[in-house]
Scaffold this motif. Structure first.
Motif, PDB file in Angstrom:
ATOM      1  N   UNK B 236     174.736 115.275  71.182  1.00 18.52           N
ATOM      2  CA  UNK B 236     173.369 115.535  70.746  1.00 18.52           C
ATOM      3  C   UNK B 236     173.401 116.066  69.331  1.00 18.52           C
ATOM      4  N   UNK B 237     172.727 115.357  68.410  1.00 19.86           N
ATOM      5  CA  UNK B 237     172.737 115.757  67.005  1.00 19.86           C
ATOM      6  C   UNK B 237     172.270 117.199  66.855  1.00 19.86           C
ATOM      7  N   UNK B 238     173.064 118.020  66.243  1.00 22.30           N
ATOM      8  CA  UNK B 238     172.660 119.400  65.996  1.00 22.30           C
ATOM      9  C   UNK B 238     172.855 120.325  67.190  1.00 22.30           C
ATOM     10  N   UNK B 276     177.283 103.004  74.623  1.00 25.25           N
ATOM     11  CA  UNK B 276     176.564 103.262  75.870  1.00 25.25           C
ATOM     12  C   UNK B 276     175.661 104.492  75.733  1.00 25.25           C
ATOM     13  N   UNK B 277     176.182 105.530  75.103  1.00 22.59           N
ATOM     14  CA  UNK B 277     175.372 106.740  74.933  1.00 22.59           C
ATOM     15  C   UNK B 277     174.170 106.436  74.058  1.00 22.59           C
ATOM     16  N   UNK B 284     171.772 112.191  73.217  1.00 21.75           N
ATOM     17  CA  UNK B 284     173.041 112.848  73.521  1.00 21.75           C
ATOM     18  C   UNK B 284     173.156 113.162  75.002  1.00 21.75           C
ATOM     19  N   UNK B 285     174.392 113.339  75.452  1.00 22.84           N
ATOM     20  CA  UNK B 285     174.625 113.601  76.870  1.00 22.84           C
ATOM     21  C   UNK B 285     173.994 114.903  77.326  1.00 22.84           C
ATOM     22  N   UNK B 286     173.933 115.863  76.425  1.00 19.89           N
ATOM     23  CA  UNK B 286     173.468 117.193  76.831  1.00 19.89           C
ATOM     24  C   UNK B 286     172.070 117.469  76.318  1.00 19.89           C
ATOM     25  N   UNK B 287     171.287 116.428  76.099  1.00 18.34           N
ATOM     26  CA  UNK B 287     169.934 116.614  75.605  1.00 18.34           C
ATOM     27  C   UNK B 287     169.977 116.849  74.111  1.00 18.34           C
TER      28      UNK B 287
END
Lengths: 236, 292
Positions: B236-238, B276-277, B284-287
């Motif tokens: 997740x960007x940032x 895929x992500x 991002x995987x974690x929001x």
């Protein structure tokens, strides 16, 4: 000498004039309202005072000194604190962290614990929610947080941009009551509102902005009795 | 083919390098969060730090880990300088121009290294370079373990700094709500420089940590830069915590890929994961945490 003086201010977005020849004075200790319709230049005026925008022409003086060329953080350090439209709280930071950042300027930092206690007694709701992320608060609570955060800077002049926007009537009344309490505690208040009736009722004096120009100046009571104000802003 | 031992070895290697990816990515993510630009020069700064580590070792016999005491702060200052002189004057330029700016900076630094130190692979081999022990059937190289542990400690220190200090909170505030931050009396120009400096400091520490088991060459930062970019997108960007976790995921994906696929295809798994992500979890995987 007035606490804050705008003289012959011109501000434009590109070629689009937003303020034309605006002069206005805020006296120490008063509550002053600036009312007007959407797009009349109220927000532009506050953004120019706080250093987010630069005027094309004219001056902004605070305690006699020019502040219109200062970067934003220097204006805050002098005691002019702006609660922006839309609150602009830091959503993923905790309520307490938001408040702590309000006392970021060095002079305010020294009084952080005191200020925090004062803000919590003014807004007990914020104490209850101190550990919660600001983004999870209701609109009214976020407005309280935005005001509380500004008070953490120990302002001489507090500028509020549409604090009642989007809030339920009951909450609006509560917010206005709080603004009055802040004023009685010795803070000079510059209030920008579309909620003309409540803003003028609260204020010693008011200005009416139309299309970026000051069209009326008077005491709160005078303006509430003015025919033009009644017709255009109070729906009477 | 795919024995359990090989798998265990791949997991160990992947996790150990993953920690370093996590630290490199944390710096990249921090810079993105505050400045809203992808810093393509991030790997080049890492390369410079690796050369600094190399020369300190070769000329002055300074231990690579000990050299962090010097290179960490020095690269923090270098990062601030780069931000002030190169990035800040172009802050209002279009986003793609700022991107090209950091890419240009990367090319400049790489070619500068090529001119100054030629393209030879150099290595730093302190006495403990070949130290290792076995964990079950897997071989654990001590320098890789130290690199991973050091990177995780550094990343956690960064999280602590962002959570607990005023400057750290100001960095998070600026990442979330720039105008709100300005109106709180935060000198946002200074905070932008500090954020870039911290990013450079992180990648410098990562560079020093890997030199005992990696080679040093002008283009060495590129692969780390690309991996860090994948990690940042994954996490997740940032999102700083996401960057550290994403580092482990990418490290694992890379080393499992290397075990399962023939040599040149080893990064296929990483980039397949990346695509895929982007397709299914673009935030991002974690929001998509902004400044978390």
């Amino acid at each position: 000498m007035s606490l804050l003086e705008l003289s012959n201010l011109d501000v434009a977005y590109g070629d689009l004039p937003a303020l034309s020849d605006v002069s206005l004075a805020v006296e120490a200790g008063e509550t002053l309202s600036v009312v007007g319709a959407n797009g009349s230049g109220k927000t532009t005026m506050l953004r120019t005072i706080s250093g987010l925008l630069r005027p094309r022409r004219g001056e902004v003086r605070f305690e006699g000194e020019r502040i219109d060329r200062l970067p934003c953080h220097r204006v805050v350090e002098r005691g002019v604190v702006h609660v922006p439209e839309g609150r602009k709280v830091f959503p993923s930071l905790a309520v307490r962290e938001n408040l702590e950042l309000g006392s970021y300027p060095r002079a305010a930092r020294a009084h952080r614990a005191d200020s925090l206690e004062r803000v919590f007694s003014l807004f007990p709701r914020l104490r209850e929610r101190a550990g919660q992320a600001a983004g999870t608060l209701s609109g009214g609570e976020q407005q309280m947080l935005a005001i509380g955060r500004a008070l953490m800077a120990r302002p001489t002049l507090l500028m509020l941009d549409e604090p009642s926007l989007g809030l339920a009537p009951l909450i609006v009344t509560e917010i206005f009551r709080t603004i009055d309490a802040i004023h009685r505690a010795g803070v000079t208040v510059l209030l920008v509102e579309q909620n003309t009736r409540q803003a003028l009722a609260l204020s010693r004096r008011g200005y009416v902005l139309e299309n970026g120009r000051v069209v009326l100046v008077g005491t709160g009571a005078e303006l509430l009795g003015n025919e033009h104000v009644k017709r255009a802003y109070l729906g009477m | 083919m795919f024995s359990l031992d090989l798998l265990l070895q791949a997991v160990v290697s992947g996790v150990l390098l993953g920690g370093v990816y996590g630290l490199v990515a944390s710096g990249l993510s921090l810079i993105f969060g505050v400045l809203r630009i992808i810093n393509f020069a991030h790997g080049a700064v890492m390369m410079l730090a690796m050369y600094a580590t190399y020369w300190l070792f070769a000329l002055l016999h300074v231990d690579p880990y000990l050299s962090i005491v010097v290179t960490g702060p020095a690269f923090f200052l270098l990062g601030m300088l780069i931000q002030r002189v190169v990035i800040e004057p172009n802050r209002f330029a279009a986003e793609h121009n700022q991107l090209l700016l950091t890419l240009g900076l990367a090319l400049f630094l790489e070619n500068l290294a090529l001119v100054l130190w030629q393209g030879d692979f150099r290595t730093v081999r302190p006495a403990y370079a070949n130290a290792s022990f076995t964990l079950g059937e897997a071989l654990v190289e001590v320098p890789r373990l130290v690199a991973c542990a050091g990177a995780v400690v550094m990343a956690l220190a960064l999280f602590g700094f962002l959570r607990l200090t005023d400057v750290g909170k100001a960095i998070r505030a600026l990442a979330e709500e720039p105008e709100g931050a300005m109106l709180m009396g935060i000198d946002v120009g200074r905070i932008r420089a500090v954020a870039f400096g911290i990013g450079a400091g992180c990648v410098a520490v990562a560079g020093a940590l890997v030199t005992p088991f990696f080679y040093v060459a002008p283009d060495v930062g590129e692969s780390f830069n690309i991996m860090a970019f994948v990690v940042v997108v994954l996490g997740g960007m940032g999102n700083f915590v996401g960057a550290l976790l994403g580092g482990f995921i990418v490290g694992l994906a890379e080393s499992l890929g290397a075990t399962a696929l023939p040599g040149s295809l080893k990064q296929l798994v990483v980039f397949a994961l990346f695509v895929l992500v982007l397709l299914f979890r673009p935030a991002g995987l974690f929001g998509g945490g902004r400044g978390r």
